[in-house]
Design a protein around this motif. Sequence first.
Motif, PDB file in Angstrom:
ATOM      1  N   VAL A 184       0.862  -1.176   0.000  1.00 35.27           N
ATOM      2  CA  VAL A 184       0.000   0.000   0.000  1.00 35.27           C
ATOM      3  C   VAL A 184       0.901   1.229   0.000  1.00 35.27           C
ATOM      4  O   VAL A 184       1.566   1.519   0.990  1.00 35.27           O
ATOM      5  N   PHE A 185       0.950   1.919  -1.127  1.00 37.53           N
ATOM      6  CA  PHE A 185       1.873   3.040  -1.294  1.00 37.53           C
ATOM      7  C   PHE A 185       1.094   4.344  -1.332  1.00 37.53           C
ATOM      8  O   PHE A 185       0.126   4.482  -2.089  1.00 37.53           O
ATOM      9  N   GLU A 186       1.501   5.314  -0.527  1.00 42.69           N
ATOM     10  CA  GLU A 186       0.846   6.621  -0.470  1.00 42.69           C
ATOM     11  C   GLU A 186       0.900   7.295  -1.844  1.00 42.69           C
ATOM     12  O   GLU A 186       1.964   7.447  -2.430  1.00 42.69           O
ATOM     13  N   LEU A 187      -0.281   7.706  -2.351  1.00 42.09           N
ATOM     14  CA  LEU A 187      -0.317   8.309  -3.677  1.00 42.09           C
ATOM     15  C   LEU A 187      -0.954   9.697  -3.690  1.00 42.09           C
ATOM     16  O   LEU A 187      -0.531  10.562  -4.439  1.00 42.09           O
ATOM     17  N   ALA A 188      -1.986   9.893  -2.886  1.00 42.60           N
ATOM     18  CA  ALA A 188      -2.727  11.152  -2.966  1.00 42.60           C
ATOM     19  C   ALA A 188      -1.830  12.353  -2.723  1.00 42.60           C
ATOM     20  O   ALA A 188      -2.043  13.421  -3.302  1.00 42.60           O
ATOM     21  N   GLY A 189      -0.809  12.181  -1.877  1.00 45.47           N
ATOM     22  CA  GLY A 189       0.064  13.304  -1.559  1.00 45.47           C
ATOM     23  C   GLY A 189       0.858  13.816  -2.740  1.00 45.47           C
ATOM     24  O   GLY A 189       1.310  14.963  -2.740  1.00 45.47           O
ATOM     25  N   PHE A 190       1.041  12.991  -3.771  1.00 45.32           N
ATOM     26  CA  PHE A 190       1.796  13.422  -4.939  1.00 45.32           C
ATOM     27  C   PHE A 190       1.015  14.442  -5.763  1.00 45.32           C
ATOM     28  O   PHE A 190       1.609  15.208  -6.509  1.00 45.32           O
ATOM     29  N   ALA A 191      -0.305  14.434  -5.645  1.00 43.12           N
ATOM     30  CA  ALA A 191      -1.124  15.383  -6.394  1.00 43.12           C
ATOM     31  C   ALA A 191      -2.480  15.512  -5.710  1.00 43.12           C
ATOM     32  O   ALA A 191      -3.484  15.018  -6.199  1.00 43.12           O
ATOM     33  N   PRO A 192      -2.515  16.185  -4.543  1.00 44.24           N
ATOM     34  CA  PRO A 192      -3.772  16.281  -3.800  1.00 44.24           C
ATOM     35  C   PRO A 192      -4.890  16.959  -4.579  1.00 44.24           C
ATOM     36  O   PRO A 192      -6.061  16.716  -4.333  1.00 44.24           O
ATOM     37  N   GLU A 193      -4.507  17.810  -5.546  1.00 45.28           N
ATOM     38  CA  GLU A 193      -5.532  18.480  -6.338  1.00 45.28           C
ATOM     39  C   GLU A 193      -6.148  17.559  -7.386  1.00 45.28           C
ATOM     40  O   GLU A 193      -7.203  17.845  -7.947  1.00 45.28           O
ATOM     41  N   LYS A 194      -5.490  16.432  -7.649  1.00 48.27           N
ATOM     42  CA  LYS A 194      -5.966  15.498  -8.668  1.00 48.27           C
ATOM     43  C   LYS A 194      -6.837  14.391  -8.089  1.00 48.27           C
ATOM     44  O   LYS A 194      -7.741  13.882  -8.749  1.00 48.27           O
ATOM     45  N   PHE A 195      -6.537  13.975  -6.840  1.00 53.94           N
ATOM     46  CA  PHE A 195      -7.200  12.818  -6.262  1.00 53.94           C
ATOM     47  C   PHE A 195      -8.233  13.275  -5.238  1.00 53.94           C
ATOM     48  O   PHE A 195      -7.891  13.865  -4.214  1.00 53.94           O
ATOM     49  N   ASP A 196      -9.497  13.017  -5.517  1.00 53.13           N
ATOM     50  CA  ASP A 196     -10.582  13.497  -4.675  1.00 53.13           C
ATOM     51  C   ASP A 196     -10.812  12.579  -3.486  1.00 53.13           C
ATOM     52  O   ASP A 196     -11.730  11.771  -3.451  1.00 53.13           O
ATOM     53  N   VAL A 197      -9.953  12.705  -2.498  1.00 50.61           N
ATOM     54  CA  VAL A 197     -10.127  11.963  -1.258  1.00 50.61           C
ATOM     55  C   VAL A 197      -9.806  12.922  -0.119  1.00 50.61           C
ATOM     56  O   VAL A 197      -8.823  13.658  -0.173  1.00 50.61           O
ATOM     57  N   THR A 198     -10.684  12.963   0.879  1.00 49.28           N
ATOM     58  CA  THR A 198     -10.497  13.850   2.021  1.00 49.28           C
ATOM     59  C   THR A 198     -10.010  13.045   3.212  1.00 49.28           C
ATOM     60  O   THR A 198     -10.657  12.083   3.624  1.00 49.28           O
ATOM     61  N   ARG A 199      -8.861  13.422   3.752  1.00 50.57           N
ATOM     62  CA  ARG A 199      -8.283  12.701   4.892  1.00 50.57           C
ATOM     63  C   ARG A 199      -8.145  13.666   6.057  1.00 50.57           C
ATOM     64  O   ARG A 199      -7.601  14.763   5.896  1.00 50.57           O
ATOM     65  N   SER A 200      -8.650  13.247   7.205  1.00 50.02           N
ATOM     66  CA  SER A 200      -8.668  14.125   8.370  1.00 50.02           C
ATOM     67  C   SER A 200      -8.078  13.428   9.589  1.00 50.02           C
ATOM     68  O   SER A 200      -8.126  12.200   9.699  1.00 50.02           O
ATOM     69  N   ILE A 201      -7.547  14.246  10.509  1.00 46.46           N
ATOM     70  CA  ILE A 201      -7.154  13.775  11.831  1.00 46.46           C
ATOM     71  C   ILE A 201      -8.100  14.426  12.839  1.00 46.46           C
ATOM     72  O   ILE A 201      -8.315  15.641  12.797  1.00 46.46           O
ATOM     73  N   VAL A 202      -8.685  13.613  13.697  1.00 46.10           N
ATOM     74  CA  VAL A 202      -9.636  14.117  14.690  1.00 46.10           C
ATOM     75  C   VAL A 202      -9.010  13.979  16.069  1.00 46.10           C
ATOM     76  O   VAL A 202      -8.617  12.890  16.488  1.00 46.10           O
ATOM     77  N   THR A 203      -8.884  15.106  16.763  1.00 42.18           N
ATOM     78  CA  THR A 203      -8.351  15.126  18.126  1.00 42.18           C
ATOM     79  C   THR A 203      -9.384  15.791  19.039  1.00 42.18           C
ATOM     80  O   THR A 203     -10.482  16.148  18.601  1.00 42.18           O
ATOM     81  N   GLU A 204      -9.008  15.979  20.310  1.00 40.60           N
ATOM     82  CA  GLU A 204      -9.897  16.665  21.246  1.00 40.60           C
ATOM     83  C   GLU A 204     -10.187  18.093  20.798  1.00 40.60           C
ATOM     84  O   GLU A 204     -11.205  18.684  21.163  1.00 40.60           O
ATOM     85  N   ASP A 205      -9.297  18.660  19.975  1.00 44.15           N
ATOM     86  CA  ASP A 205      -9.473  20.040  19.518  1.00 44.15           C
ATOM     87  C   ASP A 205     -10.309  20.145  18.253  1.00 44.15           C
ATOM     88  O   ASP A 205     -10.559  21.242  17.758  1.00 44.15           O
ATOM     89  N   GLY A 206     -10.717  19.004  17.706  1.00 41.40           N
ATOM     90  CA  GLY A 206     -11.541  19.029  16.503  1.00 41.40           C
ATOM     91  C   GLY A 206     -10.888  18.323  15.334  1.00 41.40           C
ATOM     92  O   GLY A 206      -9.977  17.504  15.504  1.00 41.40           O
ATOM     93  N   GLU A 207     -11.343  18.659  14.127  1.00 38.95           N
ATOM     94  CA  GLU A 207     -10.898  17.989  12.904  1.00 38.95           C
ATOM     95  C   GLU A 207      -9.931  18.875  12.131  1.00 38.95           C
ATOM     96  O   GLU A 207     -10.153  20.071  11.969  1.00 38.95           O
ATOM     97  N   ALA A 208      -8.844  18.274  11.651  1.00 37.71           N
ATOM     98  CA  ALA A 208      -7.847  19.001  10.862  1.00 37.71           C
ATOM     99  C   ALA A 208      -7.378  18.106   9.726  1.00 37.71           C
ATOM    100  O   ALA A 208      -7.541  16.886   9.777  1.00 37.71           O
ATOM    101  N   PRO A 209      -6.795  18.680   8.660  1.00 31.66           N
ATOM    102  CA  PRO A 209      -6.314  17.845   7.552  1.00 31.66           C
ATOM    103  C   PRO A 209      -5.247  16.857   8.001  1.00 31.66           C
ATOM    104  O   PRO A 209      -4.408  17.175   8.839  1.00 31.66           O
ATOM    105  N   TRP A 210      -5.284  15.660   7.450  1.00 33.06           N
ATOM    106  CA  TRP A 210      -4.263  14.643   7.696  1.00 33.06           C
ATOM    107  C   TRP A 210      -3.069  15.030   6.824  1.00 33.06           C
ATOM    108  O   TRP A 210      -3.155  15.003   5.601  1.00 33.06           O
ATOM    109  N   PRO A 211      -1.940  15.425   7.397  1.00 32.66           N
ATOM    110  CA  PRO A 211      -0.852  16.000   6.596  1.00 32.66           C
ATOM    111  C   PRO A 211      -0.201  14.991   5.652  1.00 32.66           C
ATOM    112  O   PRO A 211      -0.131  13.797   5.941  1.00 32.66           O
ATOM    113  N   ILE A 212       0.256  15.512   4.543  1.00 31.61           N
ATOM    114  CA  ILE A 212       1.011  14.713   3.583  1.00 31.61           C
ATOM    115  C   ILE A 212       2.401  14.461   4.157  1.00 31.61           C
ATOM    116  O   ILE A 212       3.013  15.377   4.722  1.00 31.61           O
TER     117      ILE A 212
END
Length: 272
Positions: A131-159
Motif C-alpha cells: 500500500v503506497f501513499e499516492l494522494a500526496g503526490f497530487a492532492p488536487e488530482k485525487f478526490d479523497v479527504t483525509r482528516s485527523i480528529v483530536t480533542e481540539d476538533g478535525e484538521a487535515p491529515w498532513p502529507i
Amino acid sequence: MESTVQSRVLQLLSGVDSTYSKEEPRIAWIQTQNPSDLDAADYTVVFSANPTGERNIQLLGDFGTEGDEAVFSDGLIVETCSLSGLPYMDILGPTYVSFETEDDALFLRELVQGFEEAGEIPSYLMHRAVVFELAGFAPEKFDVTRSIVTEDGEAPWPIPPAIRMVRDEFPTVALQFAHAILMAQRMGSDELVFDLPNMEVGDLEDLLLARTGSQYRCMNTKTGRIYSLGYDMYRAVLSIFNPERSELLPGEEMSDETREAAIASLREIVQL
C-alpha cells in the motif's frame, strides 16, 4: 475477505480512489481518547485505537510508524514498513509503506529520479499487497479527504514531508510517478516501461504511455481508463512525446500526415 472489498480497502489506504469514481471518499484518523461523539457514518473509513463500528480500522500504535499494525473489523491485518526497508522485506500480507526517516526521503527522491531517467518502477512497489501513499503526490488530482480528529476538533491529515519535498522538487514527474504506479497496479504488471514526455505535448498531457516487449498501452489519467495501442500508433504518439526514444523503436520513418492522422484518431478513442 472478498477480493473486491480488499481492493477497495487498499485503494483507501493508499489515499486515492483508483477506481476514478465520483464517490469522493472521506478517511479519518481518530486520535482522541473519546471517539464516542464521532459519527463514523460521516466517513468511508475510520482509523482509531478504539472500535467505532463496521467502518473501523483499529490501530495498534501510531499508524505509519515502523512495526505498527492496523486490524480491520473483519480481521484483515495491515502491517507497516518504512520505504527504505521495503526492498529487503518479504511481503506476506497487506503492508502500508511509511515515510519516517531522512533515509526514506532520500530513497523516495532516488526512486522518482530513476523513474524520470529510465521510466521504470521497482518491482517491490508493484507487489499487490503493498500500500503506497499516492494522494500526496497530487492532492488536487485525487478526490479523497483525509482528516485527523483530536480533542481540539478535525484538521487535515498532513502529507508525509518526504512526499512534499519530492513533489516540490519534481512537480510534473512526481505526478507521473503516482499515475504510473496506479497504471501498473491496475494492469498487474511490474514489467512496464513508461515513456515520459521531454517537451510540452499540449492536450496530450493527460496521457501516460507504457510498454512491455510486445504490448503498448496508454492511460487517460483523468478517467483512469487504459487502452491498448497498435505499434505504429504508439510510435506516432511517442514521436510527439519524446522523439529521442521514438527513434529507438524499429520501423519505417513516419510521414507527418500519417502521424497527424494517428494522433487525431487516438484523441477520439481516448476522449481527450
